[in-house]
Design a protein around this motif. Structure first.
Motif, mmCIF file in Angstrom:
data_model
loop_
_atom_site.group_PDB
_atom_site.id
_atom_site.type_symbol
_atom_site.label_atom_id
_atom_site.label_comp_id
_atom_site.label_asym_id
_atom_site.label_seq_id
_atom_site.Cartn_x
_atom_site.Cartn_y
_atom_site.Cartn_z
ATOM 1 N N GLU A 1 5.418 4.542 1.347
ATOM 2 C CA GLU A 1 5.130 3.115 1.177
ATOM 3 C C GLU A 1 4.847 2.517 2.555
ATOM 4 O OE1 GLU A 1 8.175 1.201 -1.056
ATOM 5 O OE2 GLU A 1 6.894 -0.479 -1.605
ATOM 6 N N ARG B 1 0.849 -1.184 0.000
ATOM 7 C CA ARG B 1 0.000 0.000 0.000
ATOM 8 C C ARG B 1 0.896 1.249 0.000
ATOM 9 N NH1 ARG B 1 -5.072 2.751 -0.677
ATOM 10 N NH2 ARG B 1 -4.259 4.822 -0.294
ATOM 11 N N VAL B 2 0.640 2.095 -0.982
ATOM 12 C CA VAL B 2 1.374 3.362 -1.093
ATOM 13 C C VAL B 2 0.367 4.494 -0.863
ATOM 14 C CG1 VAL B 2 2.720 4.853 -2.636
ATOM 15 C CG2 VAL B 2 3.002 2.361 -2.729
ATOM 16 N N TYR B 3 0.696 5.405 0.046
ATOM 17 C CA TYR B 3 -0.127 6.602 0.251
ATOM 18 C C TYR B 3 0.467 7.732 -0.578
ATOM 19 C CZ TYR B 3 -2.281 4.398 4.331
ATOM 20 O OH TYR B 3 -2.973 3.556 5.166
ATOM 21 N N ARG B 4 -0.385 8.390 -1.338
ATOM 22 C CA ARG B 4 0.068 9.527 -2.139
ATOM 23 C C ARG B 4 -0.623 10.791 -1.628
ATOM 24 N NH1 ARG B 4 -0.650 5.366 -5.756
ATOM 25 N NH2 ARG B 4 1.264 4.709 -6.809
ATOM 26 N N SER B 5 0.144 11.848 -1.486
ATOM 27 C CA SER B 5 -0.457 13.127 -1.097
ATOM 28 C C SER B 5 0.256 14.253 -1.819
ATOM 29 C CB SER B 5 -0.369 13.323 0.417
ATOM 30 O OG SER B 5 0.976 13.295 0.828
ATOM 31 N N ARG B 6 -0.488 15.324 -2.063
ATOM 32 C CA ARG B 6 0.095 16.478 -2.753
ATOM 33 C C ARG B 6 1.065 17.187 -1.822
ATOM 34 N NH1 ARG B 6 -2.225 18.375 -7.382
ATOM 35 N NH2 ARG B 6 -4.176 17.415 -8.015
ATOM 36 N N MET C 1 3.890 15.271 -5.942
ATOM 37 C CA MET C 1 3.221 14.271 -5.103
ATOM 38 C C MET C 1 4.257 13.622 -4.190
ATOM 39 S SD MET C 1 -0.027 14.075 -5.959
ATOM 40 C CE MET C 1 -0.744 12.474 -5.699
ATOM 41 N N LYS C 2 3.827 13.399 -2.944
ATOM 42 C CA LYS C 2 4.702 12.700 -2.005
ATOM 43 C C LYS C 2 4.159 11.284 -1.836
ATOM 44 C CE LYS C 2 5.072 13.050 2.684
ATOM 45 N NZ LYS C 2 4.943 13.788 3.922
ATOM 46 N N GLU C 3 5.050 10.320 -1.846
ATOM 47 C CA GLU C 3 4.609 8.923 -1.700
ATOM 48 C C GLU C 3 5.204 8.314 -0.443
ATOM 49 O OE1 GLU C 3 5.311 6.527 -5.107
ATOM 50 O OE2 GLU C 3 3.710 7.472 -6.249
ATOM 51 N N THR D 1 -2.624 -1.267 -2.812
ATOM 52 C CA THR D 1 -2.022 -0.860 -4.089
ATOM 53 C C THR D 1 -1.758 -2.102 -4.943
ATOM 54 O OG1 THR D 1 -1.010 1.002 -2.930
ATOM 55 C CG2 THR D 1 -0.135 0.492 -5.110
ATOM 56 N N ARG E 1 -8.077 6.630 -1.616
ATOM 57 C CA ARG E 1 -7.286 7.783 -1.150
ATOM 58 C C ARG E 1 -7.157 7.860 0.371
ATOM 59 N NH1 ARG E 1 -9.709 12.712 -4.845
ATOM 60 N NH2 ARG E 1 -9.381 11.729 -6.872
#
Lengths: 321, 238
Positions: free
Chosen positions: A28, A11-16, A24-26, A67, B232
């Motif tokens: 893991e 699972r990867v979290y993505r945020s601006r 985007m910052k990722e 993910t 998300r």
């Protein structure tokens, strides 16, 4: 086949990074987690904060999509078969959230009984049973905002059990509880296992896992670093001795000298009241004198040499990860 | 659960909104126009309750940590959120009563209901239609954490384009088609025509048509946004 099957879960979290820029910052959170839990088993997922425990539970309880990788609970995929799965699992988390503070405990249970599709004919009986089970009888008509932390946690458990789920996920249920409340909660969890429920418990209290779980997996940095029975994990460090030295104001340079001593496997510290307790994992107790020699000039309190616990094994595993 | 503060605030809001209508419309000499303004005020409060009150309610669910429990529950999300929206709209009925009482006491507005049976059908039709319009907005509230701010920003535009603040005839012609797809337009018409006369049943019928359309759209939106929120991780604040 296990009741819970997890295979190479990522699972990867993505945020601006900014509202106006495209960056985007990722992060893991899970890097290929695999484990399985058998029917009727109480399985512990241990790890420090941010290790990926809650992310794993949220994927298994249908609240989060992975993910990549596979997960199966009761043979169902939480990502795609969430509607069928939700009525068969329970989710209990620790902390103050997850309840309607301005409603009474009873009204919270009545509401969630409807939301969790408890048949109307069974609702009253089920709520009565659970109030007795979690020890909230007599306080059920008071507003939740007047409840202590322990009472809230017991209400959480009652809520999670309303629909009599086959699999129960406990996410750090004893966090913030006083010792008596935590012990009562552990007894409740143990009784659920005896009743044949399959339970996945996350915690970072090692004694809790040691007391309750038949098998545990240690997760650190989004990866499973060890798994097995608590006794097997302890056996991995059984050839060592743990030396606890109570000191005051030891600096990092001195700790570095202790780490460099031959026969010392690891050195960590924890603060208890005003004292600094140095935990040294060493080959044997004969290293006590050399260690004290390196601490010359430092105020020394109690010095204890003991056998390693599951916590020592855990600290070692997490440190190595 | 509404607090005493909500109920108290509903005593004040009608005075402000009715005063705006009273002086803006220059309707001092026309009791019918005054009464229509009072009904418009009540419908404005219904929409405000749905979009701001329910938006805030969903935001609170996220903060309290109960939103993810509702999502993780076996019942479809629509069945737990729709009652919040329609309940908020129904709270606007209390606003209607308060408005009529204040209108009578402060501005001497008479209560004149021409067709009581139609009025009693128009009122719940209006509440349900406005509540279900709010349900479409609620789908986006689940995805976006700034639900409350989004709700506030949607309050005035709907008041304006549905003719609740001032007559649609004052606005450009292109606003007309927009108003036709918005529930407060038909809800207000239905209530006003039941009270003051007019083709009330066709307006009630339009309330029903837009309600069914809103329900269908919100079902699709909720399913889509729930999946996006699971992707998300936006059910919780942290």
């Amino acid at each position: 086949m296990g009741v819970i099957e997890v295979e190479d879960l990522r699972r990867v979290y993505r945020s601006r990074t900014s509202t106006f820029k495209r960056g985007m910052k990722e992060v893991e959170a899970l890097r290929g987690v695999s484990f399985s839990v058998e029917a009727g088993e109480l399985f512990g997922l241990l790890g420090p904060n941010g290790a990926g425990k809650t992310t794993t539970i949220k994927i298994l309880t249908t609240l989060l999509l992975p993910t990549s990788g596979k997960a199966r609970v009761l043979g169902l995929d939480p990502a795609t078969q969430h509607r069928e799965l939700r009525s068969r699992i329970g989710y209990v988390f620790g902390g103050d959230r997850g309840l309607y503070d301005r409603l009474s405990g009873l009204d919270n249970l009545r509401f969630f009984a409807d939301v969790y599709k408890v048949p109307i004919r069974e609702k009253h009986r089920r709520i009565e049973e659970l109030l007795d089970m979690v020890g909230l009888r007599g306080r059920e008509r008071e507003r939740v905002e007047t409840y202590s932390r322990g009472m809230r946690q017991r209400l959480h458990i009652a809520r999670g059990l309303l629909h009599d789920p086959e699999v129960i996920f406990f996410d750090e249920p004893t966090i913030g509880l006083d010792p008596v409340g935590a012990r009562e909660l552990r007894e409740t969890v143990a009784s659920l296992r005896q009743a044949g429920k399959t339970i996945l418990l996350t915690t970072h209290y090692m004694f809790e896992a040691d007391e309750l779980c038949q098998r545990v997996a240690v997760i650190a940095g989004g990866e499973i670093v060890a798994h097995g029975k608590p006794s097997e994990l302890k056996a991995a460090v059984a050839d060592r001795t743990v030396i606890e030295i109570e000191t005051y104001g030891v600096d990092e340079q001195t700790l570095g000298r202790l780490r460099g001593l031959e026969g010392v496997t690891s050195v960590s510290t924890e603060t208890i009241d005003q004292a600094q307790v140095i935990l040294v994992q060493a080959a044997d107790a004969s290293l006590v004198q050399p260690l004290l020699g390196l601490l010359d000039g430092t105020t020394i309190g109690k010095v204890v040499s003991r056998e390693p616990t599951l916590e020592d094994a855990y600290v070692e595993l997490v440190r190595e990860a | 659960m509404r607090s005493g503060f909500d109920i108290s605030a509903m005593l004040v809001w009608p005075i402000i909104l009715a005063s705006i209508a009273f002086y803006l419309l220059g309707a001092k000499e026309s009791p019918r126009l005054l009464f229509a303004a009072a009904l418009g005020t009540a419908v404005m409060m219904m929409w405000a309750q749905v979009i701001v009150g329910a938006g805030g309610s969903l935001d609170n669910q996220r903060v309290f940590g109960t939103l993810e429990l509702l999502v993780a529950a076996p019942v479809p999300l629509v069945s737990t959120i729709a009652p919040i929206m329609i309940g908020s709209g129904a709270f606007g009925v209390y606003g209607l009563v308060v408005t009529l009482v204040w209108g009578r006491l402060l501005f001497g507005i008479p209560v004149m209901i021409e067709n009581w049976p139609a009025f009693l059908v128009a009122l719940p039709s209006c509440v349900v239609a406005i509540g279900l319009l709010g349900l479409i907005a609620a789908a986006t509230f689940i995805l976006y954490r700034s639900a409350f701010a989004l709700g506030i920003s949607m309050q005035y535009p709907v008041w304006i384009v549905t003719g609740l603040l001032f007559p649609l005839s004052l606005l450009p012609a292109w606003v007309g088609p927009i108003s036709w797809v918005l529930a407060p337009t038909w809800g207000f018409r239905a209530i006003r025509e039941a009270a003051l006369g007019g083709p009330v049943w066709s307006s009630i019928g339009m309330c029903a048509v837009v309600s069914v359309a809103y329900l269908a759209i919100s079902l699709v939106c909720l399913a889509y946004f729930e999946r996006l929120a699971r992707d998300r991780a936006s059910f919780r604040l942290a």
